[in-house]
Design a protein around this motif. Structure first.
Motif, PDB file in Angstrom:
ATOM      1  N   ARG A  19       4.463   3.200  -6.669  1.00 12.88           N
ATOM      2  CA  ARG A  19       3.527   2.363  -5.909  1.00 12.88           C
ATOM      3  C   ARG A  19       2.526   1.653  -6.828  1.00 12.88           C
ATOM      4  O   ARG A  19       1.653   0.956  -6.339  1.00 12.88           O
ATOM      5  CB  ARG A  19       2.747   3.204  -4.894  1.00 12.88           C
ATOM      6  N   TYR A  21       1.758  -1.170  -9.644  1.00 14.75           N
ATOM      7  CA  TYR A  21       2.350  -2.429 -10.066  1.00 14.75           C
ATOM      8  C   TYR A  21       1.424  -3.138 -11.059  1.00 14.75           C
ATOM      9  O   TYR A  21       0.210  -3.169 -10.859  1.00 14.75           O
ATOM     10  CB  TYR A  21       2.559  -3.357  -8.861  1.00 14.75           C
ATOM     11  N   THR A  25       0.955  -7.320  -6.483  1.00 15.11           N
ATOM     12  CA  THR A  25       2.041  -6.757  -5.688  1.00 15.11           C
ATOM     13  C   THR A  25       2.306  -7.644  -4.488  1.00 15.11           C
ATOM     14  O   THR A  25       1.402  -8.332  -4.006  1.00 15.11           O
ATOM     15  CB  THR A  25       1.730  -5.329  -5.206  1.00 15.11           C
ATOM     16  N   THR A  26       3.533  -7.612  -4.017  1.00 11.68           N
ATOM     17  CA  THR A  26       3.881  -8.251  -2.750  1.00 11.68           C
ATOM     18  C   THR A  26       4.314  -7.192  -1.741  1.00 11.68           C
ATOM     19  O   THR A  26       4.655  -7.514  -0.622  1.00 11.68           O
ATOM     20  CB  THR A  26       5.023  -9.279  -2.940  1.00 11.68           C
ATOM     21  N   ASP A  27       4.288  -5.929  -2.156  1.00 16.12           N
ATOM     22  CA  ASP A  27       4.679  -4.810  -1.308  1.00 16.12           C
ATOM     23  C   ASP A  27       3.444  -4.300  -0.562  1.00 16.12           C
ATOM     24  O   ASP A  27       2.655  -3.543  -1.110  1.00 16.12           O
ATOM     25  CB  ASP A  27       5.288  -3.699  -2.156  1.00 16.12           C
ATOM     26  N   LEU A  28       3.281  -4.754   0.674  1.00 16.08           N
ATOM     27  CA  LEU A  28       2.097  -4.392   1.446  1.00 16.08           C
ATOM     28  C   LEU A  28       2.423  -3.501   2.641  1.00 16.08           C
ATOM     29  O   LEU A  28       1.610  -3.325   3.530  1.00 16.08           O
ATOM     30  CB  LEU A  28       1.373  -5.667   1.914  1.00 16.08           C
ATOM     31  N   ASP A  29       3.620  -2.922   2.651  1.00 20.92           N
ATOM     32  CA  ASP A  29       4.016  -2.060   3.762  1.00 20.92           C
ATOM     33  C   ASP A  29       3.338  -0.701   3.718  1.00 20.92           C
ATOM     34  O   ASP A  29       3.182  -0.047   4.743  1.00 20.92           O
ATOM     35  CB  ASP A  29       5.536  -1.862   3.763  1.00 20.92           C
ATOM     36  N   ASN A  30       2.967  -0.250   2.535  1.00 22.34           N
ATOM     37  CA  ASN A  30       2.316   1.035   2.353  1.00 22.34           C
ATOM     38  C   ASN A  30       1.215   0.823   1.323  1.00 22.34           C
ATOM     39  O   ASN A  30       1.013  -0.294   0.866  1.00 22.34           O
ATOM     40  CB  ASN A  30       3.330   2.081   1.874  1.00 22.34           C
ATOM     41  N   SER A  32      -0.508   0.289  -2.025  1.00 24.40           N
ATOM     42  CA  SER A  32      -0.091  -0.201  -3.334  1.00 24.40           C
ATOM     43  C   SER A  32      -1.301  -0.160  -4.252  1.00 24.40           C
ATOM     44  O   SER A  32      -2.435  -0.331  -3.807  1.00 24.40           O
ATOM     45  CB  SER A  32       0.402  -1.653  -3.256  1.00 24.40           C
ATOM     46  N   THR A  34      -2.477  -1.907  -7.917  1.00 22.23           N
ATOM     47  CA  THR A  34      -2.187  -2.780  -9.047  1.00 22.23           C
ATOM     48  C   THR A  34      -3.053  -2.337 -10.219  1.00 22.23           C
ATOM     49  O   THR A  34      -4.134  -1.784 -10.027  1.00 22.23           O
ATOM     50  CB  THR A  34      -2.463  -4.259  -8.721  1.00 22.23           C
ATOM     51  N   HIS A  56      -4.545  -1.661   0.876  1.00 21.50           N
ATOM     52  CA  HIS A  56      -3.991  -1.131   2.129  1.00 21.50           C
ATOM     53  C   HIS A  56      -4.755  -1.750   3.293  1.00 21.50           C
ATOM     54  O   HIS A  56      -5.906  -2.166   3.136  1.00 21.50           O
ATOM     55  CB  HIS A  56      -4.111   0.398   2.169  1.00 21.50           C
ATOM     56  N   CYS A 104      -4.372 -11.763   2.808  1.00 25.03           N
ATOM     57  CA  CYS A 104      -3.297 -10.818   3.145  1.00 25.03           C
ATOM     58  C   CYS A 104      -3.728  -9.813   4.217  1.00 25.03           C
ATOM     59  O   CYS A 104      -2.943  -8.941   4.589  1.00 25.03           O
ATOM     60  CB  CYS A 104      -2.806 -10.094   1.893  1.00 25.03           C
TER      61      CYS A 104
END
Length: 122
Positions: A19, A21, A25-30, A32, A34, A56, A104
Motif C-alpha cells: 500500500r 507508493y 497513487t491512483t489506488d484509492l479503494d483502500n 494508500s 505515498t 483515505h 479526489c
C-alpha cells in the motif's frame, strides 16, 4: 536506503504491505500511503527528509495509521539506530498535518520525518 525504509514500514505494519507508493497513487479503494525522500545533508551519517502522505476517505482511518506510523518512526533520543536491509537509521517526527483534497474527495494526512542514516557496511 529508500527501499530499505519502505520495506521496514511494510514489515512492521503488515496492513500497509503493498500500500506504499512512491510520490503518488491512483489506488484509492483502500488506505494508500505515498512516500517521498529528499536529501538534506551528506557525509558519513547522511540526513534525509521522509514525507509520508496517508490517503483515505475516512478521517479516522487516516489518524489510526498516523498513530501506527508515528509509533514506529518517531524514535526517542536514547533509542539505538534501527538496522534493516542495507542501512542503519534513526528517525524523528518533524511535522505534518491533514487536509481534505477536494479533487479526489479524500483526506491526506501528511507526516514529515528527519532520518539520520548510513549504509551498514560504512
Amino acid at each position: 536506503m529508500e527501499i530499505s525504509i519502505k520495506n521496514y514500514i511494510e514489515e512492521k505494519i503488515p496492513e500497509l504491505s503493498g500500500r506504499l507508493y512512491p510520490v503518488f497513487t491512483t489506488d484509492l479503494d483502500n488506505v494508500s500511503v505515498t512516500y517521498t525522500f529528499t536529501p538534506i545533508s551528506g557525509g558519513h551519517v547522511k540526513q534525509s527528509q521522509l514525507e509520508l502522505k496517508i490517503i483515505h476517505g475516512d478521517y479516522d482511518v487516516c489518524k489510526e495509521y498516523e498513530e501506527k506510523i508515528k509509533a514506529l518512526l518517531d524514535m526517542e533520543e536514547d533509542q539505538p539506530f534501527v538496522v534493516y536491509g542495507d542501512v542503519r537509521f534513526y528517525s524523528s517526527l518533524a511535522g505534518g498535518g491533514t487536509i481534505f483534497n477536494d479533487g479526489c474527495q479524500m483526506f491526506e494526512d501528511t507526516l514529515y520525518f528527519i532520518i539520520d542514516w548510513r549504509k551498514r557496511n560504512e
